[in-house]
Write an enzyme that holds these catalytic residues in place. Structure first.
Site, PDB file in Angstrom:
ATOM      1  N   GLU A 151       0.835  -1.189   0.000  1.00 40.42           N
ATOM      2  CA  GLU A 151       0.000   0.000   0.000  1.00 40.42           C
ATOM      3  C   GLU A 151       0.875   1.247   0.000  1.00 40.42           C
ATOM      4  OE1 GLU A 151      -3.789   1.972   2.427  1.00 40.42           O
ATOM      5  OE2 GLU A 151      -2.892   0.105   3.118  1.00 40.42           O
TER       6      GLU A 151
ATOM      7  N   ASN B 164     -12.254  -1.242  -1.248  1.00 38.73           N
ATOM      8  CA  ASN B 164     -11.553  -1.777  -0.075  1.00 38.73           C
ATOM      9  C   ASN B 164     -12.231  -1.277   1.192  1.00 38.73           C
ATOM     10  OD1 ASN B 164      -9.025  -2.718   1.548  1.00 38.73           O
ATOM     11  ND2 ASN B 164      -9.271  -0.578   2.098  1.00 38.73           N
ATOM     12  N   GLU B 165     -12.487  -2.185   2.119  1.00 40.64           N
ATOM     13  CA  GLU B 165     -13.086  -1.822   3.415  1.00 40.64           C
ATOM     14  C   GLU B 165     -14.211  -0.814   3.224  1.00 40.64           C
ATOM     15  OE1 GLU B 165     -10.150  -0.887   6.403  1.00 40.64           O
ATOM     16  OE2 GLU B 165      -9.307  -2.907   6.340  1.00 40.64           O
TER      17      GLU B 165
ATOM     18  N   TYR C  19      -6.883  -8.572  11.849  1.00 39.30           N
ATOM     19  CA  TYR C  19      -5.543  -8.390  12.382  1.00 39.30           C
ATOM     20  C   TYR C  19      -5.464  -8.957  13.796  1.00 39.30           C
ATOM     21  CZ  TYR C  19      -4.454  -5.229   8.510  1.00 39.30           C
ATOM     22  OH  TYR C  19      -4.230  -4.701   7.262  1.00 39.30           O
TER      23      TYR C  19
ATOM     24  N   GLU D 196      -6.144  -8.992   3.907  1.00 39.85           N
ATOM     25  CA  GLU D 196      -5.363  -8.263   4.913  1.00 39.85           C
ATOM     26  C   GLU D 196      -5.343  -9.087   6.191  1.00 39.85           C
ATOM     27  OE1 GLU D 196      -5.997  -4.091   5.604  1.00 39.85           O
ATOM     28  OE2 GLU D 196      -6.486  -3.689   3.498  1.00 39.85           O
TER      29      GLU D 196
ATOM     30  N   GLN E 163       2.135  -5.832   5.867  1.00 37.84           N
ATOM     31  CA  GLN E 163       2.385  -5.554   4.470  1.00 37.84           C
ATOM     32  C   GLN E 163       3.803  -5.964   4.119  1.00 37.84           C
ATOM     33  OE1 GLN E 163       1.237  -1.592   3.226  1.00 37.84           O
ATOM     34  NE2 GLN E 163      -0.744  -1.742   4.254  1.00 37.84           N
TER      35      GLN E 163
END
Length: 512
Positions: free
Chosen positions: A45, A193-194, A262, A317, A366
């Site tokens: 990103e 995204n999201e 996460y 992610e 990432q």
């Protein structure tokens, strides 16, 4: 510790793990289930020092060897991992990114303020050509995240035409003007995204309509099976989001539905990446292990509408998230990478492997200098993190056939809470070799593991990743203190593998 022994735990915060066997039984299936190499994907990103000063140092850099501005040491390292795909340009950045700002002569490209990550001004010197050409250098497939938050339908449709259309058209002609004759034939496309958060704060119902609209106008001309469109999926345990998308999205327009999760102790107090407490370690492992429940529950919802599993669960992610390193920009999300991160990686990849019938793609967040990175850079120096080495060890599973297994694990206990100490996954490659990955997350106790094999086999290799201290990491001054090493503690006798896993360790065994 075994459940029946929990009463023996002393009151207070105590590490606990039983002294005994952990049993793994391989149960080969008659119907092969491939572990897609795309489970081992990565994420770049426009965030902090991931792209600029990570991948890309500029064509004019005289101090760091590069190819067209991309660091040669990074290229070599990622080729070693055989990364199958790379997601770009976001993340949250994707829904603010307008791709036409990043093409054409670099001196005339407009600048952009990265409001999401640090408020820095970017000059757009790394754009579509730079990224897609870099993917060719890496031998990896690009995964482009389209802007549906602040972008328009025509903008995304034009991007698809620009990178994929071989004939004459306004966008393909523009591509040729910018120096590229042949299209790149990009297969993987994220439609936003999201969208539940930074991508627009949409409801699942509203996003479903938006997705249908945008994906309809993303035409494909390659005659190679069409685009692999990936819908912006749920935030962790938002099962309503997945249910709504599965109800509303026609299969003709969707190949995958994303999931983001996460391993975080507390979003308001994430803790240090290096000086974490024993309690914080347990909580991180508990959050990482929650991925197993998430995958199973989201998969169960998808099964109701897609029994043949045509639509993939794409965990694009995942990784550990802590406080940034002291004296760094809070918006750059730069954190160190210790053996705790190796435990997250090994456990999570075992989860994905074991659910390979539904999880067909994933992206660690990432790649460089951001969150759970596989590479860290500092001027001309580069280091490979413990997470890098887990990904390298696990590449034996790429496109191999899953060997289903049953596992009975001792518990890793903290203050009365328990999660499995040992996780495992297994596969058979095209040459008939069996690969078994075993992880012991217990930071204090070794784990004796017995693996019941389906046939007599011989031990070909065993590689172990561990260190003297749970909080050890590779740094720019001490070099690579954490690297995989040959392991002598694994034995095979006919149809049984035995191994004594040290505390906080990852073991990959190959049998023939």
């Amino acid at each position: 510790m075994k459940r029946q022994l929990i009463s023996l735990i002393c009151v207070g915060a105590i590490w606990g793990s039983a002294y005994g066997q952990n049993m793994v039984t391989l149960t080969p299936s008659e119907k092969p289930i491939p572990i897609s190499r795309h489970i081992y994907g990565h994420f770049a990103e426009h965030l902090g020092r991931c792209v600029y000063d990570g991948f890309y140092v500029g064509e004019g850099n005289k101090n760091i060897p590069h190819t067209n501005g991309v660091r040669n040491d990074v290229i070599a390292a990622l080729k070693e991992l055989q990364i199958p795909n790379l997601r770009w340009p976001g993340g949250c950045f994707a829904d603010t990114y307008h791709w036409k700002d990043g093409i054409g002569p670099k001196a005339s490209r407009p600048a952009i303020v990265n409001n999401w990550w640090g408020g820095v001004t970017e000059d757009n010197s790394f754009g579509t050509h730079d990224f897609l050409d870099m993917c060719e250098l890496l031998g990896t497939e690009p995964y482009l995240a389209g802007n549906v938050g602040s972008g328009e339908v025509q903008e995304l449709a034009d991007w698809v035409q620009y990178v994929n259309f071989a004939g004459n058209s306004p966008m393909s002609d523009l591509r040729r003007e910018n120096g590229r004759d042949k299209p790149w034939n990009v297969k993987f496309w994220g439609v936003g995204n999201e969208s539940w958060g930074c991508g627009g704060n949409m409801t699942a119902e509203y996003y479903s309509d938006i997705y249908r609209k945008y994906s309809t106008f993303m035409a494909d001309w390659s005659n190679t099976g069409g685009l692999y469109r990936i819908a912006s999926g749920a935030n962790s345990a938002d099962y309503h989001w997945t249910e709504t998308l599965m109800k509303q999205l026609p299969k003709s327009l969707v190949k995958g539905i994303a999931l983001h999760h996460y391993a975080v102790i507390d979003w308001n107090k994430k803790g240090s990446s290096i000086t974490y407490t024993d309690e914080q370690y347990f909580k991180t492992m508990k959050s990482a292990w929650f991925m197993n429940e998430l995958v199973e529950k989201h998969s169960a919802i998808m099964d109701k509408y897609d029994a043949k599993k045509d639509v993939a669960l794409v965990v694009d992610e995942w990784g550990g998230w802590y406080e940034v390193e002291p004296n760094t920009n809070p918006g750059f999300l730069y954190q160190q990478n210790t053996m705790r991160d190796a435990m997250i990686a090994g456990m999570t990849l075992n989860i994905f492997n074991n659910h390979a019938d539904r999880v067909k793609m994933a992206n660690l967040a990432q790649t460089i200098n951001v969150l759970q990175a596989v590479i860290l850079t500092k001027e001309e120096k580069m280091i490979k993190t413990p997470t890098f080495h887990v990904l390298e060890m696990y590449k034996v599973h790429h496109d191999a056939n899953l060997i289903p297994l049953r596992i009975s694990s001792q518990d890793f206990v903290w203050n009365g809470e328990a999660i499995p100490a040992v996780s495992a996954s297994a596969s058979q490659d095209k040459n008939g070799r069996t690969h078994i990955s075993l992880v012991n997350i217990d930071p204090k106790s070794s784990q004796d593991v017995t693996v019941a094999l389906s046939k007599a086999q011989k031990l070909q290799s065993a590689r172990l990743l561990t260190s003297a201290n749970l909080r050890d990491y590779n740094d720019f001054d001490a070099g690579d203190r954490i690297v995989p090493k040959a392991f002598k503690g694994a034995k095979v006798d006919k149809q049984q593998l035995t191994a004594k896993l040290p505390p906080f360790s990852v073991l990959v065994v190959t049998l023939d």
